[in-house]
Design a protein around this motif. Structure first.
Motif, short mmCIF file in Angstrom:
data_model
loop_
_atom_site.label_atom_id
_atom_site.label_comp_id
_atom_site.label_asym_id
_atom_site.label_seq_id
_atom_site.Cartn_x
_atom_site.Cartn_y
_atom_site.Cartn_z
N ASN A 1 7.86 7.48 9.18
CA ASN A 1 8.98 7.03 9.98
C ASN A 1 10.09 6.36 9.18
N ALA A 2 9.90 6.23 7.87
CA ALA A 2 10.92 5.66 6.97
C ALA A 2 11.46 4.34 7.52
N VAL A 3 10.57 3.44 7.91
CA VAL A 3 11.01 2.22 8.58
C VAL A 3 11.82 1.32 7.66
N PHE A 4 11.55 1.33 6.37
CA PHE A 4 12.31 0.48 5.47
C PHE A 4 13.73 0.99 5.26
N ARG B 1 15.42 2.23 7.74
CA ARG B 1 16.10 1.97 9.00
C ARG B 1 16.20 0.49 9.35
N SER B 2 15.38 -0.36 8.76
CA SER B 2 15.31 -1.75 9.19
C SER B 2 15.81 -2.70 8.10
N ALA B 3 16.99 -3.26 8.32
CA ALA B 3 17.50 -4.27 7.39
C ALA B 3 16.65 -5.53 7.44
N VAL B 4 16.07 -5.84 8.59
CA VAL B 4 15.21 -7.02 8.72
C VAL B 4 14.01 -6.90 7.79
N LEU B 5 13.36 -5.74 7.79
CA LEU B 5 12.19 -5.56 6.93
C LEU B 5 12.57 -5.56 5.45
N ARG B 6 13.67 -4.92 5.10
CA ARG B 6 14.09 -4.89 3.69
C ARG B 6 14.37 -6.31 3.19
N HIS C 1 0.83 -1.21 0.00
CA HIS C 1 0.00 0.00 0.00
C HIS C 1 0.86 1.26 0.00
N GLY C 2 2.10 1.13 -0.46
CA GLY C 2 3.00 2.27 -0.50
C GLY C 2 3.83 2.46 0.74
N GLU C 3 3.85 1.43 1.61
CA GLU C 3 4.55 1.56 2.90
C GLU C 3 6.05 1.75 2.75
N THR C 4 6.62 1.34 1.61
CA THR C 4 8.06 1.48 1.43
C THR C 4 8.48 2.90 1.06
N VAL C 5 7.52 3.73 0.63
CA VAL C 5 7.87 5.09 0.20
C VAL C 5 7.10 6.18 0.91
N ALA C 6 5.94 5.87 1.47
CA ALA C 6 5.06 6.91 2.00
C ALA C 6 4.88 6.79 3.51
#
Length: 407
Positions: free
Chosen positions: A151-154, A156-161, A143-148
């Motif tokens: 908190n820019a979690v992607f 900051r988080s190598a686990v999520l990437r 739903h656009g969570e990687t860009v919008a």
């Protein structure tokens, strides 16, 4: 919401032979937002079509419980992830066994045939692990969570990437609401393929200008008050318009940027021209849109923009950001005015053009009312159902599914 339980499956009857679907969402009721609404509506449509469906959501304070929400079983599950600190790793190691037991228990009790992740986050990490362990087909909807994400979690988080890349490789189906989101997944996260399944809107919720909670001529902006949504850009544009424009701005919603926006309004001397209305229920939002001179969506990035559909439904002229996915469905000058909100002069000019031209407003409204009929939740659910039927015979790596039962 009712009926807290510690276990068991509620409301899971289905048409014989159809796959059983677990919608694994990053968030759900009582929280509100685009993802929550999308999953809620899809779950309702699937159930109406006779599918067995549950929502598995991240426990964001509800506790690890099972509840019946509008007829759909919702399981709130823990999703601990490791962090970079030693303490964070230690906490993760302690929490993981119980979290995994709860995910496994959900799979044993519901026996899904397809796991469908919505808005990849910690929920996606556990869904991927379960898909692998039980050899279940995986579907992923971004739903656009990687860009919008504010908190820019992607970033900051190598686990999520790492988990997202692996999930996209494994997934038997990947969808997103716009080509903008799919292109970003292809460019930055290794996606090959993917399909657009747009968002929807509830067409039964028709706004009435006579019931609007706001009087006079006003612009309306609606959404979570986060930086990505660009409400500060709209406030600054209001300062440039001047009082002679004859409209004020009403902002509906709440979020982390509220106090900063209030301070900006005070700094610019706009206290008498900008109103913060807080959160309204969906019917009141529809009425407020129906009474607005224009609905303005000033997002810095917008994966899709359900607000645009809501504006069309309520008969509101639309001024829409061109940053993100809106350019794929809003037709500039036909059913909306597309503009770069980072260009303050352009945003002001677009607002002035709509506010000052009654014929333009009427044309935008007429085109929007015709167009919105294409974006029903029923059509969204049918698109997912086609994919479930296509993927339920095999897992993402070709293994036969064993009905969600570990062999």
């Amino acid at each position: 919401m009712a009926g807290t339980q510690s276990h068991g499956t509620l409301g899971a009857a289905s048409v014989e032979g159809r796959p059983r679907i677990a919608l694994v969402s990053s968030s759900f009721a009582p929280h509100v937002g685009g993802v929550e609404e999308h999953v809620r509506q899809v779950a309702h449509e699937l159930r109406s079509d006779g599918w067995a469906v549950e929502v598995w959501s991240v426990d964001r304070g509800t506790g690890p419980v099972v509840r019946l929400v509008e007829g759909t079983t919702v399981r709130y599950l823990p999703t601990p992830l490791p962090t970079g600190s030693l303490g964070g790793v230690a906490r993760f190691v302690r929490a993981l066994p119980d979290a995994w037991r709860r995910w496994r228990r959900a799979s044993r009790e519901f026996r899904p045939d397809v796991i469908h992740v919505h808005c990849f986050g910690p929920n996606g990490v556990y869904a991927l692990a379960l898909s692998r362990r039980l050899r279940l087909p995986l579907a992923v909807t971004s739903h656009g969570e990687t860009v919008a994400d504010d908190n820019a979690v992607f970033e900051r988080s190598a686990v999520l990437r790492t988990a997202l890349r692996r999930a996209l490789r494994r997934a038997a189906a990947v969808t997103a609401p716009s080509t903008f989101v799919l292109d970003e997944l292809r460019r930055d996260h290794g996606l090959s393929g993917g399909d657009v399944v747009p968002n929807g809107v509830d067409l039964s919720l028709v706004g009435d200008a006579d019931r609007s909670p706001f009087a006079g001529r006003y612009l309306l902006a609606v959404g979570r008050l986060g930086r990505v949504k660009g409400f500060d850009l709209l406030v600054e544009a209001m300062a440039g318009l001047g009082a002679d424009a004859g409209v004020r701005l009403v902002i509906v919603g709440d979020g982390p940027e509220l106090e900063r926006l209030r301070a900006l309004v005070a700094e610019l001397g706009l206290a008498d021209r900008v109103e913060f209305a807080g959160r309204l229920d969906p019917a009141a939002v529809a009425d407020a849109m129906a009474g607005a001179v224009s609905v303005v969506v000033p997002s810095r990035i917008e994966a899709f923009g359900i607000v645009a559909l809501e504006a069309w439904r309520s008969g509101a002229p639309l001024v829409m950001t061109d940053r993100g996915g809106a350019g794929g469905f809003v037709r500039d000058g036909v059913d909306g005015v597309l503009v770069d909100p980072l260009d303050g002069a352009a945003l002001r000019a677009a607002i002035v053009a709509v506010v000052g031209d009654e014929r333009l407003r009427a044309d935008l409204v007429a085109a929007g009312r015709l167009r919105v009929a294409e974006f029903t939740w029923a059509r969204v659910a049918r698109a997912y159902e086609e994919r479930y039927e296509a993927v339920s015979g095999t897992s993402g790596d070709g293994a036969r599914v064993a009905g969600g039962v570990e062999r």
